[in-house]
Design a protein around this motif. Structure first.
Motif, PDB file in Angstrom:
ATOM      1  N   MET A 165       0.842  -1.196   0.000  1.00 47.97           N
ATOM      2  CA  MET A 165       0.000   0.000   0.000  1.00 47.97           C
ATOM      3  C   MET A 165       0.880   1.250   0.000  1.00 47.97           C
ATOM      4  N   PHE A 166       0.699   2.104  -0.997  1.00 46.35           N
ATOM      5  CA  PHE A 166       1.436   3.360  -1.071  1.00 46.35           C
ATOM      6  C   PHE A 166       0.610   4.451  -0.405  1.00 46.35           C
ATOM      7  N   VAL A 167       1.226   5.181   0.516  1.00 43.38           N
ATOM      8  CA  VAL A 167       0.548   6.284   1.207  1.00 43.38           C
ATOM      9  C   VAL A 167       0.996   7.590   0.561  1.00 43.38           C
ATOM     10  N   TYR A 168       0.039   8.296  -0.042  1.00 44.12           N
ATOM     11  CA  TYR A 168       0.337   9.542  -0.747  1.00 44.12           C
ATOM     12  C   TYR A 168       0.326  10.706   0.229  1.00 44.12           C
ATOM     13  N   THR A 169       1.450  11.449   0.258  1.00 50.08           N
ATOM     14  CA  THR A 169       1.582  12.578   1.184  1.00 50.08           C
ATOM     15  C   THR A 169       1.729  13.913   0.459  1.00 50.08           C
ATOM     16  N   GLY A 170       1.480  13.923  -0.863  1.00 49.22           N
ATOM     17  CA  GLY A 170       1.541  15.159  -1.636  1.00 49.22           C
ATOM     18  C   GLY A 170       2.589  15.111  -2.732  1.00 49.22           C
ATOM     19  N   GLY A 171       2.515  16.078  -3.650  1.00 47.84           N
ATOM     20  CA  GLY A 171       3.470  16.155  -4.753  1.00 47.84           C
ATOM     21  C   GLY A 171       3.224  15.087  -5.802  1.00 47.84           C
ATOM     22  N   ARG A 172       4.260  14.835  -6.604  1.00 46.46           N
ATOM     23  CA  ARG A 172       4.193  13.795  -7.628  1.00 46.46           C
ATOM     24  C   ARG A 172       4.848  12.522  -7.111  1.00 46.46           C
ATOM     25  N   VAL A 173       4.264  11.406  -7.447  1.00 50.78           N
ATOM     26  CA  VAL A 173       4.852  10.124  -7.071  1.00 50.78           C
ATOM     27  C   VAL A 173       6.230  10.016  -7.720  1.00 50.78           C
ATOM     28  N   PRO A 174       7.267   9.650  -6.958  1.00 49.34           N
ATOM     29  CA  PRO A 174       8.615   9.531  -7.526  1.00 49.34           C
ATOM     30  C   PRO A 174       8.656   8.568  -8.714  1.00 49.34           C
ATOM     31  N   GLU A 175       9.442   8.923  -9.710  1.00 49.36           N
ATOM     32  CA  GLU A 175       9.510   8.144 -10.950  1.00 49.36           C
ATOM     33  C   GLU A 175       9.829   6.672 -10.696  1.00 49.36           C
ATOM     34  N   HIS A 176      10.728   6.384  -9.742  1.00 46.20           N
ATOM     35  CA  HIS A 176      11.141   4.996  -9.525  1.00 46.20           C
ATOM     36  C   HIS A 176      10.029   4.135  -8.914  1.00 46.20           C
ATOM     37  N   LEU A 177       8.928   4.771  -8.455  1.00 49.59           N
ATOM     38  CA  LEU A 177       7.818   4.015  -7.869  1.00 49.59           C
ATOM     39  C   LEU A 177       6.625   3.889  -8.817  1.00 49.59           C
ATOM     40  N   ARG A 178       6.623   4.643  -9.889  1.00 48.70           N
ATOM     41  CA  ARG A 178       5.430   4.758 -10.727  1.00 48.70           C
ATOM     42  C   ARG A 178       4.951   3.438 -11.330  1.00 48.70           C
ATOM     43  N   LEU A 179       5.850   2.555 -11.642  1.00 50.17           N
ATOM     44  CA  LEU A 179       5.452   1.284 -12.242  1.00 50.17           C
ATOM     45  C   LEU A 179       5.263   0.171 -11.220  1.00 50.17           C
ATOM     46  N   HIS A 180       5.366   0.518  -9.931  1.00 49.89           N
ATOM     47  CA  HIS A 180       5.262  -0.518  -8.891  1.00 49.89           C
ATOM     48  C   HIS A 180       4.038  -0.362  -7.998  1.00 49.89           C
ATOM     49  N   ILE A 181       3.413   0.794  -8.001  1.00 51.89           N
ATOM     50  CA  ILE A 181       2.282   1.046  -7.109  1.00 51.89           C
ATOM     51  C   ILE A 181       1.023   0.369  -7.657  1.00 51.89           C
ATOM     52  N   THR A 182       0.347  -0.386  -6.788  1.00 44.98           N
ATOM     53  CA  THR A 182      -0.918  -1.012  -7.169  1.00 44.98           C
ATOM     54  C   THR A 182      -2.093  -0.492  -6.336  1.00 44.98           C
ATOM     55  N   HIS A 183      -1.831  -0.107  -5.099  1.00 45.13           N
ATOM     56  CA  HIS A 183      -2.889   0.400  -4.208  1.00 45.13           C
ATOM     57  C   HIS A 183      -2.379   1.677  -3.543  1.00 45.13           C
ATOM     58  N   ALA A 184      -3.260   2.695  -3.488  1.00 45.95           N
ATOM     59  CA  ALA A 184      -2.842   3.964  -2.886  1.00 45.95           C
ATOM     60  C   ALA A 184      -3.900   4.478  -1.915  1.00 45.95           C
ATOM     61  N   ARG A 185      -3.405   5.065  -0.835  1.00 46.73           N
ATOM     62  CA  ARG A 185      -4.265   5.712   0.150  1.00 46.73           C
ATOM     63  C   ARG A 185      -3.730   7.110   0.381  1.00 46.73           C
TER      64      ARG A 185
END
Length: 197
Positions: free
Chosen positions: A1-21
């Motif tokens: 689970m990726f927890v979004y805290t603002g801004g743009r998701v870092p490039e190195h994580l963009r292809l790995h995130i499946t669930h976000a809160r």
């Protein structure tokens, strides 16, 4: 689970995130925040998230579910080309959907947004499986091409208002062009008797 805290998701994580809160500290999802996160399946916002900015989830082609319980404003192309998006929990306070916000969301089948005031240019353009759309009596504007190429649209509930639709550059109303199956238009809200002077 990726927890979004603002801004743009870092490039190195963009292809790995499946669930976000979305973290409780966040009140809006920034421009391009998840743009191109092709494996993102679902996102959960809390009641304090009021705005989804431009291209926030653009080209999230695997996104199937978005929970937006407090969002009042969805900006331009926010969910554009989220072709598998089918389950959106809209806020009971949502007022504005900007241009191309749900462009090419081909798996979206039903809309129920009683609080909406403005649906902008091409907002639901080419949502090819959208079958039903229900809006409240407060709806003020449906922009040019808002539901164009929604080939499966059968039923829509809208208020009866003189200036609800805007004209395109050719002085035509094209909000429902190529909606071949549209058979039922239900009128909601108050219908006022015309006054003659």
């Amino acid at each position: 689970m990726f927890v979004y805290t603002g801004g743009r998701v870092p490039e190195h994580l963009r292809l790995h995130i499946t669930h976000a809160r979305v973290d409780e500290s966040v009140s809006e999802i920034d421009e391009g925040a998840f743009d191109g996160c092709e494996h993102l399946l679902d996102v959960d916002c809390h009641n304090g998230v009021k705005r989804v900015n431009k291209r926030a989830f653009y080209l999230c082609r695997s996104l199937t579910r978005a929970n937006l319980p407090g969002v009042t404003f969805i900006d331009q192309s926010a969910f554009g080309y989220c072709s598998r998006l089918m389950d959106v929990k809209f806020s009971s306070r949502l007022e504005t959907i900007e241009r191309w916000a749900f462009d090419e969301c081909e798996d979206l089948t039903h809309l129920e947004i009683p609080s909406i005031l403005r649906i902008d240019y091409g907002a639901f353009f080419s949502c090819k499986t959208l079958a039903e759309a229900e809006f409240g009596g407060g709806l003020e504007t449906i922009g040019v091409g808002a539901f164009q190429y929604c080939h499966s649209l059968r039923r829509i509930a809208i208020p009866l208002k003189y200036d609800l639709f805007t004209l395109n550059s050719n002085e035509r109303y094209d909000q429902f062009d190529d909606c071949f199956k549209l058979a039922t238009v239900e009128l909601v809200g108050s219908i006022h008797k015309p006054i003659s002077f």
